[in-house]
Design a protein around this motif. Sequence first.
Motif, PDB file in Angstrom:
ATOM      1  N   GLY A  56       7.318  42.831  24.240  1.00  0.00           N
ATOM      2  CA  GLY A  56       6.693  41.816  25.068  1.00  0.00           C
ATOM      3  C   GLY A  56       7.697  40.764  25.477  1.00  0.00           C
ATOM      4  O   GLY A  56       8.877  40.840  25.109  1.00  0.00           O
ATOM      5  N   PRO A  57       7.300  39.747  26.239  1.00  0.00           N
ATOM      6  CA  PRO A  57       5.962  39.494  26.803  1.00  0.00           C
ATOM      7  C   PRO A  57       5.706  40.319  28.068  1.00  0.00           C
ATOM      8  O   PRO A  57       6.525  41.141  28.456  1.00  0.00           O
ATOM      9  N   THR A  58       4.546  40.055  28.718  1.00  0.00           N
ATOM     10  CA  THR A  58       4.158  40.777  29.926  1.00  0.00           C
ATOM     11  C   THR A  58       4.680  40.031  31.149  1.00  0.00           C
ATOM     12  O   THR A  58       3.973  39.227  31.762  1.00  0.00           O
ATOM     13  N   ASN A  59       5.931  40.280  31.494  1.00  0.00           N
ATOM     14  CA  ASN A  59       6.558  39.644  32.648  1.00  0.00           C
ATOM     15  C   ASN A  59       6.668  40.657  33.791  1.00  0.00           C
ATOM     16  O   ASN A  59       7.359  41.678  33.645  1.00  0.00           O
ATOM     17  N   VAL A  60       6.003  40.387  34.898  1.00  0.00           N
ATOM     18  CA  VAL A  60       6.023  41.338  36.011  1.00  0.00           C
ATOM     19  C   VAL A  60       6.815  40.834  37.217  1.00  0.00           C
ATOM     20  O   VAL A  60       7.100  41.610  38.131  1.00  0.00           O
ATOM     21  N   ALA A  61       7.193  39.554  37.210  1.00  0.00           N
ATOM     22  CA  ALA A  61       7.935  39.015  38.350  1.00  0.00           C
ATOM     23  C   ALA A  61       9.237  39.767  38.621  1.00  0.00           C
ATOM     24  O   ALA A  61       9.576  39.996  39.796  1.00  0.00           O
ATOM     25  N   PRO A  62       9.999  40.191  37.592  1.00  0.00           N
ATOM     26  CA  PRO A  62      11.250  40.903  37.887  1.00  0.00           C
ATOM     27  C   PRO A  62      11.062  42.159  38.731  1.00  0.00           C
ATOM     28  O   PRO A  62      11.844  42.418  39.653  1.00  0.00           O
ATOM     29  N   ILE A  63      10.035  42.959  38.429  1.00  0.00           N
ATOM     30  CA  ILE A  63       9.825  44.182  39.205  1.00  0.00           C
ATOM     31  C   ILE A  63       9.354  43.850  40.623  1.00  0.00           C
ATOM     32  O   ILE A  63       9.771  44.483  41.595  1.00  0.00           O
ATOM     33  N   ILE A  64       8.494  42.835  40.756  1.00  0.00           N
ATOM     34  CA  ILE A  64       8.050  42.426  42.093  1.00  0.00           C
ATOM     35  C   ILE A  64       9.254  41.984  42.924  1.00  0.00           C
ATOM     36  O   ILE A  64       9.409  42.379  44.089  1.00  0.00           O
ATOM     37  N   LYS A  93      11.667  47.130  24.165  1.00  0.00           N
ATOM     38  CA  LYS A  93      13.047  47.169  23.712  1.00  0.00           C
ATOM     39  C   LYS A  93      13.598  48.551  24.048  1.00  0.00           C
ATOM     40  O   LYS A  93      13.024  49.575  23.688  1.00  0.00           O
ATOM     41  N   VAL A  94      14.718  48.519  24.753  1.00  0.00           N
ATOM     42  CA  VAL A  94      15.239  49.754  25.336  1.00  0.00           C
ATOM     43  C   VAL A  94      16.578  50.116  24.704  1.00  0.00           C
ATOM     44  O   VAL A  94      17.445  49.245  24.513  1.00  0.00           O
ATOM     45  N   PRO A  95      16.770  51.394  24.347  1.00  0.00           N
ATOM     46  CA  PRO A  95      18.063  51.822  23.821  1.00  0.00           C
ATOM     47  C   PRO A  95      19.126  51.764  24.926  1.00  0.00           C
ATOM     48  O   PRO A  95      18.782  51.760  26.111  1.00  0.00           O
ATOM     49  N   PRO A  96      20.430  51.697  24.575  1.00  0.00           N
ATOM     50  CA  PRO A  96      20.942  51.814  23.198  1.00  0.00           C
ATOM     51  C   PRO A  96      21.043  50.476  22.468  1.00  0.00           C
ATOM     52  O   PRO A  96      21.205  50.437  21.259  1.00  0.00           O
ATOM     53  N   ASN A  97      20.915  49.342  23.227  1.00  0.00           N
ATOM     54  CA  ASN A  97      21.115  48.033  22.598  1.00  0.00           C
ATOM     55  C   ASN A  97      19.849  47.460  21.990  1.00  0.00           C
ATOM     56  O   ASN A  97      19.887  46.411  21.358  1.00  0.00           O
ATOM     57  N   ASN A  98      18.724  48.129  22.233  1.00  0.00           N
ATOM     58  CA  ASN A  98      17.440  47.696  21.679  1.00  0.00           C
ATOM     59  C   ASN A  98      17.094  46.264  22.105  1.00  0.00           C
ATOM     60  O   ASN A  98      16.549  45.474  21.331  1.00  0.00           O
ATOM     61  N   GLU A  99      17.394  45.963  23.362  1.00  0.00           N
ATOM     62  CA  GLU A  99      17.095  44.645  23.919  1.00  0.00           C
ATOM     63  C   GLU A  99      15.858  44.737  24.818  1.00  0.00           C
ATOM     64  O   GLU A  99      15.628  45.756  25.471  1.00  0.00           O
ATOM     65  N   VAL A 100      15.095  43.631  24.848  1.00  0.00           N
ATOM     66  CA  VAL A 100      13.887  43.618  25.673  1.00  0.00           C
ATOM     67  C   VAL A 100      14.276  43.619  27.154  1.00  0.00           C
ATOM     68  O   VAL A 100      15.136  42.853  27.582  1.00  0.00           O
ATOM     69  N   SER A 101      13.616  44.480  27.907  1.00  0.00           N
ATOM     70  CA  SER A 101      13.874  44.563  29.342  1.00  0.00           C
ATOM     71  C   SER A 101      12.543  44.509  30.088  1.00  0.00           C
ATOM     72  O   SER A 101      11.548  45.078  29.647  1.00  0.00           O
ATOM     73  N   HIS A 102      12.553  43.828  31.228  1.00  0.00           N
ATOM     74  CA  HIS A 102      11.367  43.746  32.071  1.00  0.00           C
ATOM     75  C   HIS A 102      11.592  44.451  33.406  1.00  0.00           C
ATOM     76  O   HIS A 102      10.837  44.239  34.362  1.00  0.00           O
ATOM     77  N   GLU A 103      12.615  45.318  33.413  1.00  0.00           N
ATOM     78  CA  GLU A 103      12.891  46.065  34.642  1.00  0.00           C
ATOM     79  C   GLU A 103      13.830  47.224  34.312  1.00  0.00           C
ATOM     80  O   GLU A 103      14.962  47.267  34.770  1.00  0.00           O
ATOM     81  N   PHE A 104      13.358  48.163  33.500  1.00  0.00           N
ATOM     82  CA  PHE A 104      14.216  49.295  33.153  1.00  0.00           C
ATOM     83  C   PHE A 104      13.688  50.574  33.791  1.00  0.00           C
ATOM     84  O   PHE A 104      12.472  50.774  33.891  1.00  0.00           O
ATOM     85  N   VAL A 123       6.587  52.394  41.196  1.00  0.00           N
ATOM     86  CA  VAL A 123       5.674  52.268  40.058  1.00  0.00           C
ATOM     87  C   VAL A 123       6.268  51.328  39.017  1.00  0.00           C
ATOM     88  O   VAL A 123       7.467  51.380  38.716  1.00  0.00           O
ATOM     89  N   GLY A 124       5.428  50.450  38.454  1.00  0.00           N
ATOM     90  CA  GLY A 124       5.800  49.595  37.339  1.00  0.00           C
ATOM     91  C   GLY A 124       4.802  49.775  36.207  1.00  0.00           C
ATOM     92  O   GLY A 124       3.593  49.669  36.425  1.00  0.00           O
ATOM     93  N   ILE A 125       5.277  50.087  34.989  1.00  0.00           N
ATOM     94  CA  ILE A 125       4.402  50.418  33.860  1.00  0.00           C
ATOM     95  C   ILE A 125       4.621  49.436  32.718  1.00  0.00           C
ATOM     96  O   ILE A 125       5.751  49.110  32.362  1.00  0.00           O
ATOM     97  N   ASP A 126       3.522  48.986  32.151  1.00  0.00           N
ATOM     98  CA  ASP A 126       3.507  48.011  31.055  1.00  0.00           C
ATOM     99  C   ASP A 126       3.810  48.717  29.720  1.00  0.00           C
ATOM    100  O   ASP A 126       3.038  49.567  29.266  1.00  0.00           O
ATOM    101  N   PHE A 127       4.924  48.326  29.081  1.00  0.00           N
ATOM    102  CA  PHE A 127       5.292  48.878  27.781  1.00  0.00           C
ATOM    103  C   PHE A 127       5.258  47.796  26.700  1.00  0.00           C
ATOM    104  O   PHE A 127       6.059  47.817  25.764  1.00  0.00           O
ATOM    105  N   THR A 128       4.351  46.841  26.817  1.00  0.00           N
ATOM    106  CA  THR A 128       4.286  45.757  25.834  1.00  0.00           C
ATOM    107  C   THR A 128       3.509  46.188  24.591  1.00  0.00           C
ATOM    108  O   THR A 128       2.716  47.134  24.619  1.00  0.00           O
ATOM    109  N   GLY A 129       3.728  45.445  23.507  1.00  0.00           N
ATOM    110  CA  GLY A 129       3.130  45.789  22.224  1.00  0.00           C
ATOM    111  C   GLY A 129       1.628  45.699  22.188  1.00  0.00           C
ATOM    112  O   GLY A 129       0.984  46.334  21.335  1.00  0.00           O
ATOM    113  N   LEU A 175       1.464  48.410  39.910  1.00  0.00           N
ATOM    114  CA  LEU A 175       1.678  47.887  38.563  1.00  0.00           C
ATOM    115  C   LEU A 175       0.490  48.276  37.698  1.00  0.00           C
ATOM    116  O   LEU A 175      -0.657  47.998  38.044  1.00  0.00           O
ATOM    117  N   ILE A 176       0.761  48.929  36.571  1.00  0.00           N
ATOM    118  CA  ILE A 176      -0.293  49.297  35.626  1.00  0.00           C
ATOM    119  C   ILE A 176      -0.051  48.513  34.349  1.00  0.00           C
ATOM    120  O   ILE A 176       1.013  48.613  33.734  1.00  0.00           O
TER     121      ILE A 176
END
Length: 541
Positions: free
Chosen positions: A392-400, A349-360, A293-299, A424-425
């Motif tokens: 954001g942005p909405t990047n799905v290639a990493p999960i694919i 943005k994912v803790p603890p570093n609050n950096e944007v991730s496209h595959e967490f 499963v891949g879920i969109d967490f963009t703003g 992918l949702i």
Amino acid sequence: MATSMCVSHLYLRLSCTDLRDADITSKSDPVVVVTQYDRFEDKYTEVGRTEIVRNTLNPSFVKPVRINYHFEEVQKVLFRVYDADDGEIDELSTLGSAETTLGTIVGSIVTTLPLVQNDNKKRGTITIVAEETSEIQEEYYFTFTGRNLDKKDFLGKSDPYLLFECPLPNGEYRTTYKTKHIVNTLDPDWSEICLSFENLCGAREDQEIRVSCYDYDDDSADDLIGMFTTTWKEMMKARRGLKISWECISPKKKMKKKNYINSGRIFLRKLRVEKIHSFMDYLYGGCQIHFTVGIDFTGSNGDPREPSSLHFIDPSKPNDYMRALVAVGNVCEQYDSDKLIPAFGFGAKVPPNNEVSHEFPVNFNSTNPYCSGIAGVAAAYQTAIQTVTLWGPTNVAPIINHVAKFAKDAGQSEMANHYYVLLLITDGEISDMDETIQAIIEASYFPMSIIIVGVGSANFSNMKDLDRGGSYGMLYSSESSKRFAERDIVQFVPFSHPDRQFASAEDLAKEVLAEIPDQVVGYYRGKKLRPMRRVATQPPV
């Protein structure tokens, strides 16, 4: 792409052990009644029952129960065992019942379940074995050769090919197959060809089939060398190893020349028959369907604390992300033996570093992103939405690409044992479109399918292109290189868009999963991989 629901007809063969003895002077007379849940009527409806087996607590029923199986649905079935004294059954004569899904039965080959009595105590077991009842389908591979054909070219010999035709009611002929031409020879050995019984002669074994041998010309009309007629029945003699041949006759030469014999001979040197394996065959062979499963967490989903957000958690009802996840996931997890489902998020943005991730990992465990079933994925999602910052942005290639790595490894095997499905949702247009197209093209060469469910009312036009393949009908990487996808592996469906409304989440699941069986079969057939031979094992009761 257009959908075609996967429907198989199953026979459920049943047996029981250690049933409760409900009779005083003899043993029970068991019968099994099989019912299926109808979600529209909200009740169980009988689909069939076995015969009554007299005076036994360990019946093995001869009469199977026939039922329609749909891969894309969760089909609940209830098995209720009765003691049928005098052929009559009622609630008081119940010996026990067991509930499961057809997907679980199909995925297990042999399913043994405990029987629960009216007082909720367990006594005895029921064993279910599913068999596909559809007629065996076969593919026919023919090897034709020609000898001593007429010379048609002025500066060479001939460039012969075969044209197969079937007569129409109006006396005309329709072309059903054309071989490739072979350059400059009077003794051609054509490559093996696959001819369909239905297409070649309308599935009528005595139907006339006209076969014409032509000389190919690239700058003028092709010249007829000769022709003959045959039937499917006659060609099937080659199945017994017989060598069959026909005189290739030119009508013009036959009329003009008294001593004309023929313009060569056409030989059917070999006939090879292969079974067309179904999706069920691969499941029975032990092919595992791995679900991710891949879920969109963009703003763009909106602040999850606000009711207007697509990620808003309302205790009284699930949001569309949850509805899509549960509806599709409940079907797919039936075919995953360990029920451990990896789930990833992108665009936050994912803790603890609050950096944007496209595959967490949604459970925030990078070494073990697996959740226990769809219920575990849903729980992890609800926790994550309150932990991450939508961005954001909405990047799905990493999960694919992540899932494709596993699918690539599976594709190296010479066995049809692992196939991957990525759900992918998302709520909007993809930001990394070029990278996503490239990732999908790469994945199309591996045992993998991608389901994209769009939630919300955004413009999903580029999602539709991923599904339809653009103007060429198949996805390609760029106008310059035009590297095409090996096969169609994407299915996109908007869930809650104003222009497309589903009556229920189950209807969504039916549509988005409808293409998976054909994609699984198409991949393995393309690789010439047959279903494995699987040894059935009894699961623990």
